[in-house]
Design a protein around this motif. Structure first.
Motif, PDB file in Angstrom:
ATOM      1  N   UNK A  14    -112.487 -29.695  -9.045  1.00 44.12           N
ATOM      2  CA  UNK A  14    -113.616 -30.614  -9.091  1.00 44.12           C
ATOM      3  C   UNK A  14    -113.333 -31.930  -8.360  1.00 44.12           C
ATOM      4  N   UNK A  15    -112.055 -32.284  -8.209  1.00 45.52           N
ATOM      5  CA  UNK A  15    -111.636 -33.489  -7.471  1.00 45.52           C
ATOM      6  C   UNK A  15    -110.326 -33.150  -6.764  1.00 45.52           C
ATOM      7  N   UNK A  16    -110.394 -32.339  -5.710  1.00 44.67           N
ATOM      8  CA  UNK A  16    -109.186 -31.778  -5.105  1.00 44.67           C
ATOM      9  C   UNK A  16    -108.189 -32.793  -4.566  1.00 44.67           C
ATOM     10  N   UNK A  17    -108.658 -33.892  -3.995  1.00 46.68           N
ATOM     11  CA  UNK A  17    -107.709 -34.866  -3.463  1.00 46.68           C
ATOM     12  C   UNK A  17    -106.922 -35.540  -4.578  1.00 46.68           C
ATOM     13  N   UNK A  18    -107.583 -35.879  -5.658  1.00 45.53           N
ATOM     14  CA  UNK A  18    -106.890 -36.502  -6.797  1.00 45.53           C
ATOM     15  C   UNK A  18    -105.907 -35.515  -7.419  1.00 45.53           C
ATOM     16  N   UNK A  19    -106.319 -34.274  -7.557  1.00 45.25           N
ATOM     17  CA  UNK A  19    -105.453 -33.238  -8.109  1.00 45.25           C
ATOM     18  C   UNK A  19    -104.215 -33.056  -7.237  1.00 45.25           C
ATOM     19  N   UNK A  20    -104.431 -32.893  -5.950  1.00 42.66           N
ATOM     20  CA  UNK A  20    -103.308 -32.679  -5.044  1.00 42.66           C
ATOM     21  C   UNK A  20    -102.373 -33.873  -5.008  1.00 42.66           C
ATOM     22  N   UNK A  21    -102.915 -35.073  -5.099  1.00 41.87           N
ATOM     23  CA  UNK A  21    -102.073 -36.272  -5.077  1.00 41.87           C
ATOM     24  C   UNK A  21    -101.110 -36.273  -6.260  1.00 41.87           C
ATOM     25  N   UNK A  22    -101.587 -35.898  -7.427  1.00 39.52           N
ATOM     26  CA  UNK A  22    -100.716 -35.858  -8.611  1.00 39.52           C
ATOM     27  C   UNK A  22     -99.585 -34.857  -8.428  1.00 39.52           C
ATOM     28  N   UNK A  59    -107.351 -29.174   2.980  1.00 46.00           N
ATOM     29  CA  UNK A  59    -106.861 -29.348   4.350  1.00 46.00           C
ATOM     30  C   UNK A  59    -105.784 -30.425   4.449  1.00 46.00           C
ATOM     31  N   UNK A  60    -104.773 -30.144   5.255  1.00 44.56           N
ATOM     32  CA  UNK A  60    -103.678 -31.076   5.550  1.00 44.56           C
ATOM     33  C   UNK A  60    -102.813 -31.392   4.339  1.00 44.56           C
ATOM     34  N   UNK A  61    -102.835 -30.533   3.339  1.00 43.12           N
ATOM     35  CA  UNK A  61    -102.043 -30.758   2.130  1.00 43.12           C
ATOM     36  C   UNK A  61    -101.080 -29.598   1.926  1.00 43.12           C
ATOM     37  N   UNK A  62     -99.926 -29.890   1.354  1.00 44.68           N
ATOM     38  CA  UNK A  62     -98.990 -28.831   0.981  1.00 44.68           C
ATOM     39  C   UNK A  62     -99.666 -27.957  -0.062  1.00 44.68           C
TER      40      UNK A  62
END
Length: 120
Positions: A14-22, A59-62
């Motif tokens: 639901x909030x992929x950038x925040x999830x991936x950052x964690x 995109x652009x994330x591990x």
């Protein structure tokens, strides 16, 4: 006493950038030798199940499954008790090495001497 990092992630797809950052911060800390405890709450609880992290893409994330593997290699991963219950997730459903625990365990970890807590 070594400083530790307690990270609570409240977001999933639901909030992929925040999830991936964690997950990225948790994996970077583990790779740096910092003791890490990653708490999966809300929609991120699903990533404690086999194969679910592999389905996550940004995109652009591990890849999330690779970040989770790093954290599991030397850190602790916990699913919130209430979040698991709301999703009918049981301990038998989890990836090996992941546990279910509640708010008292989170508070104990987050308030331990030398701990730094982050919430995403």
């Amino acid at each position: 006493m070594a400083r530790s990092l307690v990270i609570k992630v409240t977001a999933g797809a639901d909030a992929p950038e925040r999830c991936n950052q964690a997950f990225t911060v948790a994996a970077a800390a583990v790779a740096s030798g910092v003791p890490v405890s990653l708490w999966l709450t809300g929609e991120s609880s699903w990533y404690a199940l086999p194969g679910r992290a592999k389905e996550f893409t940004l995109p652009h994330a591990t890849p999330l499954n690779e970040l989770l593997d790093v954290v599991l290699s030397a850190g602790r991963v916990t699913v919130c008790t209430q979040c698991a219950a709301r999703r009918d997730i049981t301990v038998d459903d989890l990836i090996e090495g992941v546990r279910i625990a509640g708010a008292p365990a989170f508070v104990e970890e987050a308030t331990a001497e030398g701990a730094q807590a982050l919430v995403y």
